[in-house]
Design a protein around this motif. Structure first.
Motif, PDB file in Angstrom:
ATOM      1  N   SER A 115       0.834  -1.213   0.000  1.00 35.62           N
ATOM      2  CA  SER A 115       0.000   0.000   0.000  1.00 35.62           C
ATOM      3  C   SER A 115       0.863   1.255   0.000  1.00 35.62           C
ATOM      4  O   SER A 115       0.542   2.249  -0.656  1.00 35.62           O
ATOM      5  CB  SER A 115      -0.924   0.011   1.211  1.00 35.62           C
ATOM      6  N   ASP A 122      -5.844  -0.878  -4.967  1.00 39.61           N
ATOM      7  CA  ASP A 122      -5.268  -1.494  -3.766  1.00 39.61           C
ATOM      8  C   ASP A 122      -6.265  -2.513  -3.211  1.00 39.61           C
ATOM      9  O   ASP A 122      -7.221  -2.151  -2.541  1.00 39.61           O
ATOM     10  CB  ASP A 122      -4.966  -0.401  -2.733  1.00 39.61           C
ATOM     11  N   GLU A 123      -6.022  -3.787  -3.523  1.00 39.46           N
ATOM     12  CA  GLU A 123      -6.913  -4.883  -3.125  1.00 39.46           C
ATOM     13  C   GLU A 123      -8.382  -4.581  -3.431  1.00 39.46           C
ATOM     14  O   GLU A 123      -9.222  -4.562  -2.525  1.00 39.46           O
ATOM     15  CB  GLU A 123      -6.730  -5.198  -1.631  1.00 39.46           C
TER      16      GLU A 123
HETATM   17 MG   LIG Z   1      -2.223  -2.631   2.077  1.00 39.72          MG
END
Ligand SMILES: [Mg+2]
Ligand SMILES: Nc1ncnc2c1ncn2[C@@H]1O[C@H](COP(=O)(O)OP(=O)(O)OP(=O)(O)O)[C@@H](O)[C@H]1O
Lengths: 234, 415
Positions: free
Chosen positions: A48, A169-170
């Motif tokens: 991240s 991000d995911e």
């Molecule tokens: Mg992360």
């Protein structure tokens, strides 16, 4: 062809009180236009952190980061804001929609900051919602939508100003596998339409959609040339 | 700046905040109403008091004779000084700063009779100059004592408005004859109704005034009761006073420094004190109002801080999709200003409506006669708008600055 993202010895150090922690210890990464890249790695490895720097939400502590040949390190707050508005579309795990605004209004936000005028803006929002298959949900608020739908709204918002790069991000982290795969095929579509895509994921099935895998561990990357097939095997 | 953007964001964000904004609006309205009404009361009081003050006449001094308290040229102290009918002319000649001057006789308990009414009243003997000096202004249809009345020692009378009510009720008194101590007097005029805060020798509205010459002829008073004078310039009251002591001291042989020989009531001094006191009252009322409004201002700032804290994530989202810091700053600043102005606007409108309503209340009541009516002057409006503006700015600025300076990553992480 010059790279769209160029990182050399990018480091990020967090200072928590007296304790300093280096989340990125020297990232060397090149992303070419139109590439689809998956970033994988254990929790806390700095994925991240890397993504936030890539997306100009944060700046590196040291090293060089060039976006489309422009040096990001020394940019002003306004320049960074404009890049986030124009060149990058960000998709988050937690969707990050404005909770009190409708799907339509959420998609509209980046267009407001880009000062797109009213009529054009409305047409654009409708077009974007149609593109993610939510033409009929324009008036729904986040509480009135499923997770998959919320993430589609977020993707429509990320696409608002036709950015070249989509960072996620995911994006499927909060979704069941069915809605997740819907989102992934949306990324596939965007990729075929020529967008550069960088996606963080824990899910190797999703990572397989990428052309290239970047593996992070303790703030450093393995050579980013690994084959996704190989990565699945390990 | 991209005003449209900011406006669009505002309209949108407003909806979510509706309940909290309504509460703050009420606090602001309350604060605005308090400061407006308090200032309006001050203004009304000021107006009424200066009106009352004017009732007796402006820039005037009143002089009485006293007793010497300092031995002078071989004469002991305790000698009585008297005012004679020639003194006004003497002083007018000696003291150019005096604009008008006139002597006054006074007598309590004269018997007035008109038809079946019998009253015991206060009578003064005055010259025509009292019309200007002491605001002995006649109502329409009548007149004040004039020089002809003086010269011919006419038995004419000019009466106060209250006395007129008591003697004549609804009847037109002009030309009617009343008996004063069994002597007939023709009424020539009735004094306009006036508010009178201060008096010496009774209220003007109760007086029966006759020509000074007539007074002397019928009552035979040897001395004037007092002399009234009016200055050209209110700043020269002290100079006039000094010159009066010098001139009169020379004429009646007393030390000009003997402040017991004559007593002088300088109403200008009194007016100054009164207006200082009034200013004090107004400032005091203003401060109370301001504090009330300030509490509302703190409320706005507080709401903005809470609102910003709650919307940290929202700020992060906006920044992530490209909001510049200035947009965030303006968003919250404008929000605070809008809330302040909205509350202020309603508060001012309500205050204005209230004071307008007050105007409909008849002023007969004694309270209003003293307090006056709350009045919203343009100055009050401007003062309140300025305070509201500053308050909106400050209560919005600090929270807004904080909102705009957070980093997007930090705000997105905020739960
Ligand atoms: Mg992360
Ligand atoms: N603001 C911060 N202050 C201090 N340390 C931080 C901060 N943000 C991240 N870190 C630390 O940096 C490291 C990397 O964090 P990061 O969020 O990039 O991990 P990640 O790879 O995304 O993990 P996950 O898969 O759990 O999301 C972690 O050890 C984290 O504790």
């Amino acid at each position: 062809m010059s790279p769209i993202i160029y990182m050399k010895q990018v480091k990020k150090r967090y200072q928590t009180g007296a304790v300093a922690f280096e989340a990125l210890k020297g990232i060397n990464l090149i992303v070419n236009p139109g590439e689809f890249i998956a970033v994988v790695g254990p929790s806390g490895s700095g994925k991240s952190t890397l993504m936030n720097i890539m997306g100009c939400l944060d700046v590196p502590s040291s090293g060089i980061y060039k976006l489309e040949d422009e040096l990001v390190n020394k940019m002003t707050h306004n320049q960074l804001a404009d890049i986030r508005n124009q060149k990058i579309g960000f998709v988050f795990q937690a969707f990050n929609l404005l909770p009190y605004a409708t799907a339509f209004e959420n998609v509209e936000v980046p267009l407001l900051f880009a000062k797109v005028n009213g009529k054009k803006r409305r047409a654009r929002v409708i077009e974007l919602l149609a593109r993610v298959g939510l033409a009929d949900k324009a008036g729904n608020r986040p509480t009135e939508m499923s997770g998959g739908e919320m993430q589609r709204v977020a993707i429509a918002r990320a696409l608002a100003n036709e950015p070249d790069i989509i960072l996620a991000d995911e994006p499927t982290g909060n979704l069941d596998s069915k809605s997740g795969s819907g989102i992934v095929s949306l990324f596939d579509e965007l990729h075929s339409a020529g967008k550069t895509i960088v996606i963080i994921t824990h899910d190797m099935n999703i990572a397989q959609h990428a052309q290239r895998l970047v593996r992070l561990k303790d703030g450093l990357m393995d050579t980013g040339t690994e084959d996704p097939q190989l990565a699945t095997a390990s | 700046m991209h005003l449209i953007t900011i406006y669009n964001m505002f309209v949108r964000d407003f909806r979510k905040q509706r309940k909290r904004i309504t509460l703050t609006l009420i606090a602001l309205m309350w604060g605005t109403i308090s400061i407006m009404l308090l200032l309006a009361f001050g203004e009304g009081l000021h107006y009424q008091l200066s009106l009352n003050q004017k009732g007796m006449g402006s820039n005037i001094g009143v002089m009485w004779a006293g007793q010497t308290s300092i031995p002078f040229k071989g004469m002991g102290k305790g000698r009585r000084i008297h005012l004679y009918k020639e003194d006004p002319a003497f002083l007018a000649e000696r003291i150019p700063e005096i604009r008008t001057i006139g002597g006054e006789y006074s007598r309590w308990g004269v018997r007035l009779k008109y038809r079946d009414k019998l009253l015991s009243e206060h009578c003064t003997g005055i010259p025509p100059e009292f019309e200007e000096m002491r605001h002995h202004i006649p109502q329409a249809g009548g007149r004040m004592i004039n020089q002809l009345d003086m010269d011919a020692k006419r038995r004419v009378a000019f009466i106060g408005s209250q006395l007129k009510e008591r003697l004549f009720e609804d009847e037109d008194p002009i030309g009617k004859v009343v008996m004063m101590n069994n002597m007939p007097f023709t009424i020539i005029g009735v004094m306009i109704e006036k508010m009178q805060m201060s008096n010496y020798e009774g209220m003007d509205e109760d007086v029966i005034a006759i020509p000074a010459t007539t007074f002397k002829a019928i009552f035979g008073d040897a001395y004037l009761d007092d002399i009234v004078y009016k200055a050209h310039d209110p700043n020269q009251m002290a100079v006039i006073e000094k010159k009066i002591f010098e001139a009169m001291g020379q004429r009646y042989k007393f030390d000009p420094a003997d402040d017991r020989a004559l007593s002088i009531w300088d109403t200008v001094e009194g007016q100054k004190e009164m207006s200082n006191m009034l200013m004090g009252i107004k400032v005091f009322l203003g401060i109370i109002g301001f504090l009330t409004l300030l509490i509302a201002g703190v409320g706005v700032a507080n709401i903005m801080y809470v609102s910003i804290r709650e919307r940290t994530r929202e700020i992060g989202i906006k920044m992530a999709v490209g909001a510049r810091r200035a947009v965030i700053l303006w968003q919250f600043l404008i929000e605070a200003m809008m809330i302040t102005f909205l509350g202020g606007f309603f508060g001012m409108a309500i205050s204005w409506a209230l004071t307008e309503g007050f105007k409909k209340v008849p002023i007969d009541s004694d309270v209003l006669e003293f307090m006056g009516r709350p009045t919203v002057s343009p100055e009050i409006g401007l003062i309140v708008i300025a305070i509201l503006g500053l308050m909106g700015l400050f209560s919005g600025l600090f929270p807004a600055l904080r909102a705009a300076s957070v980093s997007p990553v930090e705000s997105l992480r905020y739960e």
